[in-house]
Motif scaffolding. Structure first.
Motif: not given
Length: 167
Positions: A28-32, A160-167
């Motif tokens: 993550l960089f700046r929560n992204k 996928t684990t970092m952004l389950p809804a978007k990735y």
């Protein structure tokens, strides 16, 4: 010596060695979520356990990562490898593919060897519009590129684990 398994950098980062102090990092960089391919260096040559990210490399958003995976690089790599065999390497024209936001992947011959270059063209902050774009990035050997390809599924699973809804 390089580790055989992924290294943890920050608590949320996973780092895979590609060889020659180059790492594929997912974090993550700046929560992204970002995927980065970067050459690291040792600030103290005597301390083999401490490595810091250097300037050579490319950081990608998930959209850039998806674009990189979708590029038809294998044909260009085969052409480039064949062109690198004869003495005259001038017969191969570099093949470039856009990833978005002035980021490119290019298959080319450098110093007589085929490489996969990850590049970002940018205009330095405050520079006049007439100044040409600057380039930064990293050149990967075919072995390093193959390591990236071999880790694509694992990188996708981490994303996928970092952004389950978007990735």
């Amino acid at each position: 010596p390089e580790p055989a398994a992924p290294q943890k950098a920050k608590p949320q980062d996973v780092r895979f060695p590609l060889g020659d102090d180059v790492f594929l990092t997912v974090g993550l960089f700046r929560n992204k979520p970002r995927v980065s391919v970067r050459k690291f260096y040792r600030p103290d040559p005597g301390d083999v356990n401490t490595m810091l990210p250097g300037k050579q490399g490319l950081s990608m958003t998930t959209q850039h990562w998806e674009a990189l995976k979708a590029q038809p690089l294998m044909g260009a790599i085969i052409d480039c490898t064949y062109a690198a065999m004869p003495i005259d390497t001038m017969t191969f024209d570099p093949k470039s593919f856009e990833l978005g936001d002035q980021r490119y992947v290019t298959v080319q011959i450098l110093r007589g060897q085929p490489v996969v270059s990850l590049e970002h063209l940018y205009k330095p902050h405050g520079s006049p519009n007439t100044e040409p774009l600057k380039k930064k990035g990293i050149d990967l050997t075919l072995e390093q590129w193959q390591c990236v390809k071999n880790k694509m599924y694992e990188v996708d699973q981490i994303l996928t684990t970092m952004l389950p809804a978007k990735y």
